[in-house]
Design a protein around this motif. Structure first.
Motif, PDB file in Angstrom:
ATOM      1  N   GLU A 393       0.731  -1.304  -0.013  1.00 34.55           N
ATOM      2  CA  GLU A 393       0.066  -0.008   0.065  1.00 34.55           C
ATOM      3  C   GLU A 393       0.948   1.154  -0.168  1.00 34.55           C
ATOM      4  O   GLU A 393       0.303   2.378  -0.281  1.00 34.55           O
ATOM      5  CB  GLU A 393      -0.884  -0.228   1.116  1.00 34.55           C
ATOM      6  N   HIS A 394       2.217   1.060   0.433  1.00 33.15           N
ATOM      7  CA  HIS A 394       3.041   2.127   0.385  1.00 33.15           C
ATOM      8  C   HIS A 394       4.165   1.939  -0.431  1.00 33.15           C
ATOM      9  O   HIS A 394       4.776   0.789  -0.490  1.00 33.15           O
ATOM     10  CB  HIS A 394       3.478   2.747   1.660  1.00 33.15           C
ATOM     11  N   PHE A 395       4.455   2.883  -1.185  1.00 28.96           N
ATOM     12  CA  PHE A 395       5.881   2.821  -2.094  1.00 28.96           C
ATOM     13  C   PHE A 395       6.809   4.118  -2.072  1.00 28.96           C
ATOM     14  O   PHE A 395       6.576   4.938  -1.960  1.00 28.96           O
ATOM     15  CB  PHE A 395       5.479   2.862  -3.471  1.00 28.96           C
ATOM     16  N   ARG A 396       8.052   3.659  -1.804  1.00 27.56           N
ATOM     17  CA  ARG A 396       9.096   4.628  -1.602  1.00 27.56           C
ATOM     18  C   ARG A 396      10.383   4.186  -2.537  1.00 27.56           C
ATOM     19  O   ARG A 396      10.927   2.972  -2.358  1.00 27.56           O
ATOM     20  CB  ARG A 396       9.608   4.889  -0.167  1.00 27.56           C
ATOM     21  N   TYR A 397      11.086   5.258  -3.197  1.00 25.43           N
ATOM     22  CA  TYR A 397      12.580   4.816  -3.327  1.00 25.43           C
ATOM     23  C   TYR A 397      13.294   4.701  -2.481  1.00 25.43           C
ATOM     24  O   TYR A 397      13.355   5.402  -1.442  1.00 25.43           O
ATOM     25  CB  TYR A 397      13.008   5.996  -4.670  1.00 25.43           C
ATOM     26  N   ILE A 398      14.149   3.608  -2.611  1.00 21.19           N
ATOM     27  CA  ILE A 398      15.400   3.369  -1.662  1.00 21.19           C
ATOM     28  C   ILE A 398      16.660   4.112  -1.887  1.00 21.19           C
ATOM     29  O   ILE A 398      17.008   3.835  -3.034  1.00 21.19           O
ATOM     30  CB  ILE A 398      15.261   2.270  -0.890  1.00 21.19           C
ATOM     31  N   GLY A 431      16.594   0.890 -13.391  1.00 21.07           N
ATOM     32  CA  GLY A 431      17.239   0.023 -12.406  1.00 21.07           C
ATOM     33  C   GLY A 431      17.094   0.513 -11.032  1.00 21.07           C
ATOM     34  O   GLY A 431      17.675   0.066 -10.154  1.00 21.07           O
ATOM     35  N   ARG A 432      16.247   1.622 -10.609  1.00 23.05           N
ATOM     36  CA  ARG A 432      16.339   2.095  -9.379  1.00 23.05           C
ATOM     37  C   ARG A 432      15.546   1.210  -8.513  1.00 23.05           C
ATOM     38  O   ARG A 432      14.592   0.772  -8.971  1.00 23.05           O
ATOM     39  CB  ARG A 432      15.334   3.513  -9.178  1.00 23.05           C
ATOM     40  N   LYS A 433      15.778   0.971  -7.316  1.00 22.63           N
ATOM     41  CA  LYS A 433      15.057   0.388  -6.248  1.00 22.63           C
ATOM     42  C   LYS A 433      13.746   0.936  -5.628  1.00 22.63           C
ATOM     43  O   LYS A 433      13.853   1.822  -5.186  1.00 22.63           O
ATOM     44  CB  LYS A 433      15.973  -0.413  -5.176  1.00 22.63           C
ATOM     45  N   GLY A 455      25.113  -2.050   9.123  1.00 23.91           N
ATOM     46  CA  GLY A 455      25.987  -0.964   8.840  1.00 23.91           C
ATOM     47  C   GLY A 455      25.842  -0.212   7.890  1.00 23.91           C
ATOM     48  O   GLY A 455      26.706   0.569   7.323  1.00 23.91           O
ATOM     49  N   ALA A 456      24.682  -0.118   7.258  1.00 23.86           N
ATOM     50  CA  ALA A 456      24.262   0.606   6.127  1.00 23.86           C
ATOM     51  C   ALA A 456      23.169   1.773   6.155  1.00 23.86           C
ATOM     52  O   ALA A 456      22.446   1.519   7.024  1.00 23.86           O
ATOM     53  CB  ALA A 456      23.855  -0.269   4.831  1.00 23.86           C
ATOM     54  N   LYS A 457      23.422   3.019   5.687  1.00 29.97           N
ATOM     55  CA  LYS A 457      22.341   3.903   6.078  1.00 29.97           C
ATOM     56  C   LYS A 457      21.671   4.314   4.584  1.00 29.97           C
ATOM     57  O   LYS A 457      22.369   4.239   3.489  1.00 29.97           O
ATOM     58  CB  LYS A 457      23.108   5.320   6.216  1.00 29.97           C
ATOM     59  N   CYS A 458      20.267   4.566   4.513  1.00 34.34           N
ATOM     60  CA  CYS A 458      19.459   4.704   3.527  1.00 34.34           C
ATOM     61  C   CYS A 458      18.601   5.798   3.812  1.00 34.34           C
ATOM     62  O   CYS A 458      18.251   6.275   4.762  1.00 34.34           O
ATOM     63  CB  CYS A 458      18.760   3.404   3.133  1.00 34.34           C
ATOM     64  N   THR A 459      17.967   6.480   2.797  1.00 32.09           N
ATOM     65  CA  THR A 459      17.076   7.334   2.856  1.00 32.09           C
ATOM     66  C   THR A 459      16.063   7.058   1.908  1.00 32.09           C
ATOM     67  O   THR A 459      16.251   6.181   0.893  1.00 32.09           O
ATOM     68  CB  THR A 459      17.595   8.939   2.261  1.00 32.09           C
ATOM     69  N   TYR A 460      14.861   7.753   1.990  1.00 36.90           N
ATOM     70  CA  TYR A 460      13.692   7.398   1.165  1.00 36.90           C
ATOM     71  C   TYR A 460      13.238   8.404   0.430  1.00 36.90           C
ATOM     72  O   TYR A 460      13.446   9.726   0.634  1.00 36.90           O
ATOM     73  CB  TYR A 460      12.593   6.733   1.940  1.00 36.90           C
TER      74      TYR A 460
END
Length: 529
Positions: A393-398, A431-433, A455-460
């Motif tokens: 129900e929710h979608f975001r690029y990571i 190819g974006r996730k 140990g990985a950082k991500c933004t949305y």
């Protein structure tokens, strides 16, 4: 003990409810009565330093909610009990739906003040679809709540259940005196002073006896007699076959926090709940007492032990015995695998087991070979049904927030998606996730676990998608299909299984696309084969 006897003494069940109805607290108290823990921890109170045994992920302790399904096993009165405590939060509904494929029966917990809530309705619907036997536990009777008859009506109407009260409260909230047990014909008095002790029950063979007046007072005793007469007049008598077929549901009242009414629930459960049931595979119905082993993976959990970066696949045993170091066929990969250290669980404590029986849940170390829904057998090619992915129900690029850690990020995303925390879509265009989830809270859990476990950082980044639709493969020479691929190129992605997915940005777009390309089939569930 013989193989048949071992199957007969197994009881594998899940506890489901809306968040905060007291599910995890009830699990704790069942363990307390089963002698499996010495002191139960409630999820809420900060005064008790002990967290709940079944909440072992750091984020669960911080928030006071259960995020992952945990597995707990203990012995009680000669029966081996396996409890699957599920998350109630709707953002983790998929984990709960998957768990329901692995249980033989269910206890539904309802809050006496709030009654039937939205999440309870959804979960009970899944149980009804599969005819899973259900027992209802109405919790928190030591607080002011709704009238018992009103609640029973609401359970019948909103959940479409046929209820049979097996115990009944004497008063409620401040006037709460205790519980009359219709199943065993006795009274359990509530003292409310010492909350740790397990209360004594008093045998009452005759409701008319004067002894009740002295125990609870004349007024409460008279009310109780009237109410019990009503209960016996309105509700059907308990019929075990109907309960096992999922057409009748026993109801118990109590207060899990105060250990009250829990023993009655457990004693009755042990007696009436089903032993391991047969399970339908794509090929045939498999009976638990068959000699050959079969089982399926219903859950994968990464990093149960943060020091070892391990992944555990949880396997529900359907038939035969699962033995340590014996080679089994991994049906999807068509490979033989063997396990040197299969685990049985007690929350975060694990023990290595040599033999497990139908109904048991075994955890096996996985280096990335397993997916949710995989079947293991002694050689027969069968596939167990029913662990679908629903459209998120929710979608975001990571996005990767630390370019030096991209390897850790992709490994982390990969493992969390195998676990079924969320779904991953890779856009065909660039190819974006894209990560799709059932609830927004999932994004926080993913971010937290990527950072603390990998140990990985991500933004949305927000992405406007209404629904993910799986596209049924069509002949690539089909002109309409070619046109669809060309026109909708920007909205196409592949899921983890490499299936084509159309990300529609609105309901209107989806309807127009379906009208423009009538020969192409769109599905909202990944298992449409």
């Amino acid at each position: 003990m013989s193989f048949k006897k071992e199957i007969e003494r197994r009881r594998t069940f899940g506890i489901i409810a809306h968040p905060d109805a007291g599910k995890t607290t009830l699990t704790e108290k069942l363990l307390l009565f089963g002698g499996a823990i010495q002191e139960a921890g409630a999820v809420k109170s900060n005064k008790i330093k002990k967290g709940a045994t079944s909440d072992f992920m750091e984020i669960e302790r911080q928030r006071g909610i259960s995020v992952a399904t945990s597995v707990l096993a203990f012995e009680y009165e000669g029966k081996k009990i396996n409890i699957l405590d599920t998350p109630g939060h709707k953002d983790f509904a998929e984990d709960t739906f998957r768990t329901l494929t692995a249980v033989d029966s269910v206890i539904v917990v309802i809050d006496v003040a709030k009654g039937v809530e939205e999440q309870t309705e959804k979960l009970v619907e899944v149980c009804r679809m599969r005819n899973i036997p259900m027992i209802v536990f109405i919790n928190k009777l030591d607080r002011e709540g709704r009238d018992a008859f009103d609640l029973l009506d609401e359970v019948e109407q909103k959940l479409s259940l046929r209820v049979v009260p097996m115990s009944f409260p004497i008063g409620m909230g401040y006037d709460f005196k205790g519980i009359y047990n219709l199943w065993e014909k006795n009274i359990n008095l509530f003292s409310g002073s010492n909350r740790k002790n397990i209360e004594e029950t008093i045998e009452i063979s005759d409701l008319e006896s004067k002894e009740i007046d002295t125990l609870v007072g004349k007024k409460a005793a008279d009310t109780l007699r009237e109410e019990i007469e009503l209960v016996e007049g309105i509700y059907p008598t308990f019929d075990r076959d109907e309960y096992l077929n999922g057409t009748q549901q026993p109801v118990f009242f109590g207060s899990a926090l105060n250990n009250f009414g829990v023993r009655e629930l457990l004693d009755c459960f042990v007696e009436i709940a089903p032993k391991p049931r047969p399970k339908q595979s794509d090929e045939r119905l498999v009976q638990p007492d068959e000699k050959e082993f079969t089982g399926f993976v219903f859950k994968i959990h990464a990093n149960m032990d943060p020091n070892h970066r391990d992944r555990l696949a949880f396997i529900k045993i359907v038939s035969g015995t699962f033995e340590r170091n014996k080679p089994y066929l991994h049906v999807r990969n068509n490979k033989k695998v063997k396990f040197s250290s299969p685990n049985a669980f007690f929350a975060e404590k694990k023990e290595i087991v040599d033999v497990s029986y139908p109904g048991d849940i075994v955890g096996i170390h996985d280096t990335g070979n397993f997916k949710i829904g995989d079947t293991l057998t002694e050689g027969e090619i069968i596939n167990y049904k029913g662990i679908p992915s629903f459209s998120p129900e929710h979608f975001r690029y990571i996005n990767n927030a630390d370019p030096l850690k991209s390897k850790q990020l992709y490994k982390g995303i990969d493992q969390l998606m195998d676990e079924g925390v969320a779904q991953l879509f890779t856009l065909e265009l660039n190819g974006r996730k894209v990560i799709g989830t059932v609830g927004a809270l999932q994004y926080e859990v993913i971010q937290y676990r990527l950072e603390h476990e990998y140990g990985a950082k991500c933004t949305y980044e927000n992405l406007n998608v209404y629904k993910a639709c799986w596209v049924e493969p069509t002949d690539p020479k089909n002109e309409e299909y070619k046109d669809f691929l060309r026109v909708k190129h920007r909205y196409l992605a592949k899921d983890k299984q490499d299936q084509l997915v159309f990300l529609a940005d609105s309901q209107f777009t989806l309807q127009m696309t379906q009208q423009t390309y009538p020969s192409i089939k769109f599905h909202f569930v990944s298992e449409y084969k």
